[in-house]
Design a protein around this motif. Structure first.
Motif, short mmCIF file in Angstrom:
data_model
loop_
_atom_site.label_atom_id
_atom_site.label_comp_id
_atom_site.label_asym_id
_atom_site.label_seq_id
_atom_site.Cartn_x
_atom_site.Cartn_y
_atom_site.Cartn_z
N LEU A 63 35.87 -20.49 0.40
CA LEU A 63 36.50 -20.34 -0.92
C LEU A 63 35.54 -20.71 -2.04
CD1 LEU A 63 40.10 -21.60 -0.16
CD2 LEU A 63 39.34 -19.25 -0.53
N SER A 64 34.59 -21.60 -1.79
CA SER A 64 33.62 -21.96 -2.83
C SER A 64 32.66 -20.81 -3.12
CB SER A 64 32.83 -23.21 -2.43
OG SER A 64 31.84 -22.91 -1.47
N CYS A 65 32.55 -19.87 -2.18
CA CYS A 65 31.68 -18.70 -2.36
C CYS A 65 32.40 -17.53 -3.03
CB CYS A 65 31.10 -18.26 -1.02
SG CYS A 65 30.00 -19.48 -0.30
N GLN A 66 33.69 -17.71 -3.33
CA GLN A 66 34.43 -16.69 -4.06
C GLN A 66 33.96 -16.69 -5.51
OE1 GLN A 66 38.66 -17.28 -4.07
NE2 GLN A 66 39.07 -15.15 -4.57
N THR A 67 33.74 -15.51 -6.07
CA THR A 67 33.18 -15.45 -7.42
C THR A 67 34.24 -15.07 -8.45
OG1 THR A 67 32.58 -13.11 -7.35
CG2 THR A 67 30.99 -14.68 -6.42
N ASP A 68 33.96 -15.41 -9.70
CA ASP A 68 34.87 -15.07 -10.80
C ASP A 68 34.98 -13.57 -11.02
OD1 ASP A 68 35.45 -17.73 -11.26
OD2 ASP A 68 33.91 -17.96 -12.80
N MET A 69 33.94 -12.83 -10.63
CA MET A 69 33.96 -11.38 -10.83
C MET A 69 34.62 -10.65 -9.67
SD MET A 69 29.91 -10.52 -10.31
CE MET A 69 29.18 -12.07 -10.78
N GLY A 70 35.07 -11.41 -8.68
CA GLY A 70 35.71 -10.82 -7.50
C GLY A 70 34.76 -10.80 -6.33
N GLY A 71 35.30 -10.86 -5.17
CA GLY A 71 34.48 -10.83 -3.97
C GLY A 71 33.93 -12.19 -3.60
N ALA A 125 25.73 -17.31 -5.71
CA ALA A 125 25.05 -16.03 -5.52
C ALA A 125 25.97 -14.89 -5.92
CB ALA A 125 24.61 -15.89 -4.06
N ALA A 126 25.40 -13.71 -6.05
CA ALA A 126 26.19 -12.53 -6.39
C ALA A 126 27.03 -12.10 -5.18
CB ALA A 126 25.27 -11.39 -6.81
N PRO A 127 28.26 -11.63 -5.43
CA PRO A 127 29.10 -11.18 -4.33
C PRO A 127 28.59 -9.87 -3.74
CG PRO A 127 30.14 -10.64 -6.39
CD PRO A 127 28.91 -11.45 -6.72
N ASP A 128 28.91 -9.64 -2.49
CA ASP A 128 28.57 -8.37 -1.87
C ASP A 128 29.68 -7.99 -0.89
OD1 ASP A 128 27.69 -9.14 1.03
OD2 ASP A 128 26.62 -10.54 -0.26
N LEU A 129 29.72 -6.73 -0.54
CA LEU A 129 30.79 -6.19 0.30
C LEU A 129 30.81 -6.83 1.69
CD1 LEU A 129 33.10 -4.18 0.42
CD2 LEU A 129 31.47 -2.45 1.15
N LEU A 130 29.65 -7.01 2.29
CA LEU A 130 29.58 -7.57 3.64
C LEU A 130 30.18 -8.98 3.69
CD1 LEU A 130 28.45 -7.36 6.58
CD2 LEU A 130 26.44 -8.53 5.70
N HIS A 131 29.75 -9.85 2.78
CA HIS A 131 30.25 -11.23 2.81
C HIS A 131 31.69 -11.32 2.32
CE1 HIS A 131 25.93 -11.88 3.32
NE2 HIS A 131 26.36 -12.86 4.12
#
Length: 101
Positions: free
Chosen positions: A22-30, A37-43
Motif C-alpha cells: 500500500l505504501s507503493c500506491q501512488t496519488d496518480m493511480g497504480g 517511484a513511478a507506477p507501472d502496469l506490471l507492479h
C-alpha cells in the motif's frame, strides 16, 4: 485452509507486506515497484493480485492495522484466479467464451 494459513503466517508477515504494498500506491493511480517511484502496469497488477490473494489468508485484512484510521486499511477485492489473472467469479464466463465449440 487452516494448514495453509499456518504455513503462510510462519513464512510471511502479512500485515507488513500489505503495508509495504500500500505504501507503493501512488496519488496518480497504480502501484510502483518501490515507494516514491513511478507506477507501472506490471507492479500495479502484482500489487492488486497480492492484495486479492492475501484476503484469503489474512483474517485481519479489513482491520486498521496501522492505527491511522485511513481508508487504505479497508480493502475489499474479489478473489483472483491465479492461472488467468482475472477475478474468480469471471472464470466461468472466460472459459465459456474461449472454449472451442
Amino acid at each position: 485452509d487452516g494448514e495453509q494459513q499456518s504455513v503462510l503466517d510462519h513464512l510471511l508477515d502479512l500485515t507488513s507486506l500489505k503495508e509495504y504494498v500500500l505504501s507503493c500506491q501512488t496519488d496518480m493511480g497504480g502501484f510502483s515497484k518501490t515507494f516514491g517511484a513511478a507506477p507501472d502496469l506490471l507492479h500495479s497488477f502484482y500489487s492488486l493480485a497480492w492484495l486479492s490473494l492475501s484476503n484469503s489468508y489474512d483474517h485481519n485484512i479489513h482491520d486498521d492495522t496501522d492505527g491511522d484510521n485511513d481508508d487504505r486499511d479497508n480493502i475489499s477485492l474479489l478473489q483472483l484466479d491465479c492461472a488467468l489473472g482475472i477475478p474468480l467469479d469471471r472464470t466461468a464466463i472466460f472459459q465459456k467464451v474461449f472454449t472451442a465449440p
